[in-house]
Motif scaffolding. Structure first.
Motif, PDB file in Angstrom:
ATOM      1  N   HIS A 205      54.943  76.297  55.777  1.00 30.10           N
ATOM      2  CA  HIS A 205      55.544  77.415  56.512  1.00 30.10           C
ATOM      3  C   HIS A 205      56.894  77.038  57.112  1.00 30.10           C
ATOM      4  CE1 HIS A 205      52.202  80.388  56.482  1.00 30.10           C
ATOM      5  NE2 HIS A 205      51.477  79.309  56.267  1.00 30.10           N
ATOM      6  N   PHE A 206      57.372  75.840  56.879  1.00 27.30           N
ATOM      7  CA  PHE A 206      58.715  75.419  57.269  1.00 27.30           C
ATOM      8  C   PHE A 206      58.969  75.580  58.769  1.00 27.30           C
ATOM      9  CE2 PHE A 206      58.832  77.291  52.930  1.00 27.30           C
ATOM     10  CZ  PHE A 206      58.891  76.090  52.230  1.00 27.30           C
ATOM     11  N   ASP A 207      57.968  75.200  59.567  1.00 28.67           N
ATOM     12  CA  ASP A 207      58.056  75.351  61.017  1.00 28.67           C
ATOM     13  C   ASP A 207      58.732  74.170  61.707  1.00 28.67           C
ATOM     14  OD1 ASP A 207      56.740  77.832  61.045  1.00 28.67           O
ATOM     15  OD2 ASP A 207      54.775  76.871  60.998  1.00 28.67           O
ATOM     16  N   GLY A 208      58.971  73.092  60.990  1.00 30.26           N
ATOM     17  CA  GLY A 208      59.534  71.898  61.600  1.00 30.26           C
ATOM     18  C   GLY A 208      61.034  71.989  61.802  1.00 30.26           C
ATOM     19  N   PRO A 209      61.614  70.958  62.438  1.00 27.23           N
ATOM     20  CA  PRO A 209      63.065  70.940  62.653  1.00 27.23           C
ATOM     21  C   PRO A 209      63.859  70.760  61.366  1.00 27.23           C
ATOM     22  CG  PRO A 209      62.069  68.870  63.358  1.00 27.23           C
ATOM     23  CD  PRO A 209      60.934  69.801  63.047  1.00 27.23           C
ATOM     24  N   ASP A 210      63.193  70.297  60.304  1.00 23.31           N
ATOM     25  CA  ASP A 210      63.820  70.173  58.989  1.00 23.31           C
ATOM     26  C   ASP A 210      62.707  70.163  57.944  1.00 23.31           C
ATOM     27  OD1 ASP A 210      65.697  69.924  57.000  1.00 23.31           O
ATOM     28  OD2 ASP A 210      66.479  67.985  57.644  1.00 23.31           O
ATOM     29  N   LEU A 211      63.082  70.187  56.684  1.00 19.23           N
ATOM     30  CA  LEU A 211      62.087  70.108  55.620  1.00 19.23           C
ATOM     31  C   LEU A 211      61.354  68.777  55.694  1.00 19.23           C
ATOM     32  CD1 LEU A 211      64.150  71.543  52.622  1.00 19.23           C
ATOM     33  CD2 LEU A 211      62.565  72.760  54.116  1.00 19.23           C
ATOM     34  N   ASP A 212      60.065  68.799  55.394  1.00 22.58           N
ATOM     35  CA  ASP A 212      59.251  67.590  55.425  1.00 22.58           C
ATOM     36  C   ASP A 212      59.741  66.631  54.335  1.00 22.58           C
ATOM     37  OD1 ASP A 212      57.315  65.620  55.309  1.00 22.58           O
ATOM     38  OD2 ASP A 212      55.615  67.001  55.402  1.00 22.58           O
ATOM     39  N   PRO A 213      60.292  65.470  54.707  1.00 23.46           N
ATOM     40  CA  PRO A 213      60.834  64.556  53.691  1.00 23.46           C
ATOM     41  C   PRO A 213      59.768  63.919  52.815  1.00 23.46           C
ATOM     42  CG  PRO A 213      60.874  63.517  55.849  1.00 23.46           C
ATOM     43  CD  PRO A 213      60.463  64.944  56.076  1.00 23.46           C
ATOM     44  N   GLU A 214      58.495  64.003  53.234  1.00 24.67           N
ATOM     45  CA  GLU A 214      57.416  63.485  52.399  1.00 24.67           C
ATOM     46  C   GLU A 214      57.091  64.439  51.250  1.00 24.67           C
ATOM     47  OE1 GLU A 214      56.013  60.454  52.748  1.00 24.67           O
ATOM     48  OE2 GLU A 214      57.542  60.158  54.291  1.00 24.67           O
TER      49      GLU A 214
ATOM     50  N   ASN B 257      74.831  70.646  48.029  1.00 26.33           N
ATOM     51  CA  ASN B 257      74.958  69.801  49.201  1.00 26.33           C
ATOM     52  C   ASN B 257      73.659  69.824  50.012  1.00 26.33           C
ATOM     53  OD1 ASN B 257      75.719  68.580  51.622  1.00 26.33           O
ATOM     54  ND2 ASN B 257      77.729  69.581  51.665  1.00 26.33           N
ATOM     55  N   PRO B 258      73.057  68.665  50.295  1.00 24.45           N
ATOM     56  CA  PRO B 258      71.837  68.655  51.102  1.00 24.45           C
ATOM     57  C   PRO B 258      72.012  69.345  52.454  1.00 24.45           C
ATOM     58  CG  PRO B 258      72.165  66.511  50.092  1.00 24.45           C
ATOM     59  CD  PRO B 258      73.410  67.314  49.804  1.00 24.45           C
ATOM     60  N   GLU B 259      73.241  69.345  52.997  1.00 23.21           N
ATOM     61  CA  GLU B 259      73.474  69.985  54.286  1.00 23.21           C
ATOM     62  C   GLU B 259      73.319  71.498  54.210  1.00 23.21           C
ATOM     63  OE1 GLU B 259      77.240  68.751  55.765  1.00 23.21           O
ATOM     64  OE2 GLU B 259      76.635  66.645  55.993  1.00 23.21           O
ATOM     65  N   ASN B 260      73.359  72.057  53.008  1.00 22.14           N
ATOM     66  CA  ASN B 260      73.187  73.496  52.847  1.00 22.14           C
ATOM     67  C   ASN B 260      71.723  73.898  52.677  1.00 22.14           C
ATOM     68  OD1 ASN B 260      76.049  73.468  52.762  1.00 22.14           O
ATOM     69  ND2 ASN B 260      76.045  75.285  51.472  1.00 22.14           N
ATOM     70  N   CYS B 261      70.808  72.946  52.878  1.00 18.31           N
ATOM     71  CA  CYS B 261      69.368  73.200  52.818  1.00 18.31           C
ATOM     72  C   CYS B 261      68.768  72.761  54.152  1.00 18.31           C
ATOM     73  CB  CYS B 261      68.723  72.414  51.679  1.00 18.31           C
ATOM     74  SG  CYS B 261      69.487  72.668  50.059  1.00 18.31           S
ATOM     75  N   PHE B 262      68.175  73.690  54.881  1.00 17.46           N
ATOM     76  CA  PHE B 262      67.694  73.377  56.225  1.00 17.46           C
ATOM     77  C   PHE B 262      66.627  74.390  56.633  1.00 17.46           C
ATOM     78  CE2 PHE B 262      71.632  75.819  56.203  1.00 17.46           C
ATOM     79  CZ  PHE B 262      71.325  76.946  56.960  1.00 17.46           C
ATOM     80  N   THR B 263      66.035  74.184  57.791  1.00 18.10           N
ATOM     81  CA  THR B 263      65.069  75.148  58.323  1.00 18.10           C
ATOM     82  C   THR B 263      65.701  75.900  59.487  1.00 18.10           C
ATOM     83  OG1 THR B 263      64.074  73.490  59.798  1.00 18.10           O
ATOM     84  CG2 THR B 263      63.067  73.800  57.623  1.00 18.10           C
TER      85      THR B 263
ATOM     86  N   PHE C 111      69.493  82.313  51.327  1.00 18.32           N
ATOM     87  CA  PHE C 111      68.213  82.536  50.660  1.00 18.32           C
ATOM     88  C   PHE C 111      67.159  81.975  51.612  1.00 18.32           C
ATOM     89  CE2 PHE C 111      65.598  81.001  46.712  1.00 18.32           C
ATOM     90  CZ  PHE C 111      64.711  82.046  46.877  1.00 18.32           C
ATOM     91  N   CYS C 112      66.302  82.841  52.157  1.00 20.18           N
ATOM     92  CA  CYS C 112      65.362  82.451  53.209  1.00 20.18           C
ATOM     93  C   CYS C 112      63.927  82.507  52.675  1.00 20.18           C
ATOM     94  CB  CYS C 112      65.490  83.367  54.416  1.00 20.18           C
ATOM     95  SG  CYS C 112      67.140  83.365  55.161  1.00 20.18           S
ATOM     96  N   ILE C 113      63.206  81.402  52.785  1.00 26.05           N
ATOM     97  CA  ILE C 113      61.834  81.324  52.291  1.00 26.05           C
ATOM     98  C   ILE C 113      60.905  81.111  53.476  1.00 26.05           C
ATOM     99  CG2 ILE C 113      60.221  80.104  50.787  1.00 26.05           C
ATOM    100  CD1 ILE C 113      63.917  79.632  50.176  1.00 26.05           C
ATOM    101  N   ASP C 114      60.013  82.067  53.703  1.00 26.18           N
ATOM    102  CA  ASP C 114      59.104  82.044  54.848  1.00 26.18           C
ATOM    103  C   ASP C 114      57.945  81.080  54.623  1.00 26.18           C
ATOM    104  OD1 ASP C 114      57.790  82.787  57.240  1.00 26.18           O
ATOM    105  OD2 ASP C 114      56.637  84.303  56.184  1.00 26.18           O
TER     106      ASP C 114
END
Length: 272
Positions: A20-29, A50-56, A245-248
């Motif tokens: 559900h992408f509730d963390g401060p960033d994507l789970d790196p695991e 760019n990785p900086e363009n992917c975030f929560t 592009f937002c993924i819930d």
């Protein structure tokens, strides 16, 4: 059909993965943010996934498109791509609830799967939904990819309509996929692949024919945006509307046909 959690359980499916992408960033695991440069987009500019363009943000995974000015004064098209890095799977029902970016030239985004986890010369691609600049319509497709053994060239075949346009799902009455969140999903069984939007099927493919052998190979998930590619029209230089592009959430259900595999640099290993 809405395919709620309860309805999936009634059909004999179990929830085997969700985020559900509730963390401060994507789970790196779980997720890998790719860092890729393409040398020539529109106006001979480079494209940077760019990785900086992917975030929560707001309990969503966000993949952003932008035009960035570099230190040398040159402009670069920035975008992003993320992929599941620790598992792949075979058969089940996968669903992402997402809001497509507001329409505009230069935008190409998707929710899809691939099977090239071992650097294989032949692999599959299942596109649950793609958007090519028009946010009133999404497209679904199934591809086969292979590398020419003599010349090293990469070839693609569209299983749905040969090399023609994929199956499209247009919203009625002027609605747009950017107006609100929609559920994009697909059933994948030993017999068929079925693409759905908000629980309604818009494409059913029989994959029992031997020509669909690639469609029975374990796959992993990807979410992506490619911005500024010459495959789509040139972006609007004066655009002020955010391109996001937002993924819930992402969920994967499996029944007794389903298989899960751990994925690492050596390939895949079936979970016991």
């Amino acid at each position: 059909m809405k395919f709620t959690h309860e309805e999936m359980l009634e059909r004999g499916y179990k929830l085997v993965f969700e985020d559900h992408f509730d963390g401060p960033d994507l789970d790196p695991e779980v997720w890998h943010k790719n860092d890729i440069f393409y040398e020539k987009g529109h106006m001979d500019r480079r494209i940077h996934r760019n990785p900086e363009n992917c975030f929560t943000k707001d309990s969503c995974m966000v993949i952003k498109g932008s035009i960035n000015e570099e230190e040398n004064g040159e402009k670069t098209y920035n975008c992003g791509i993320v992929q599941v890095k620790n598992f792949c799977y075979k058969y089940g029902y996968a669903e992402a609830r997402a809001r497509i970016a507001v329409a505009g030239p230069g935008i190409w985004m998707g929710f899809w799967t691939k099977s090239d986890y071992k650097g294989s010369k032949i692999n599959s691609e299942i596109d649950i939904c793609e958007m090519f600049g028009d946010d009133s319509v999404i497209a679904s497709n199934v591809h086969g990819w292979w590398q020419d053994r003599n010349y090293g060239l990469i070839h693609r075949y569209n299983f749905l309509d040969g090399n023609n346009y994929p199956k499209a799902k247009k919203l009625p009455d002027g609605q747009r996929y950017s107006d609100e969140f929609h559920r994009f999903g697909y059933f994948w069984t030993p017999e068929y692949i079925e693409f759905l939007v908000d629980g309604e099927c818009h494409c059913h493919i029989d994959i029992t024919n031997p020509m669909f052998a690639l469609c029975h190979t374990p796959v992993y998930f990807l979410f992506s945006m490619l911005y500024g590619s010459t495959f789509v029209p040139q972006p609007d230089e004066n655009r002020t509307e955010p391109i996001e592009f937002c993924i819930d959430y992402l969920r994967l259900y499996q029944d007794d046909n389903g298989e899960l595999f751990d994925l690492d640099a050596e390939g895949i290993h079936k979970r016991k």
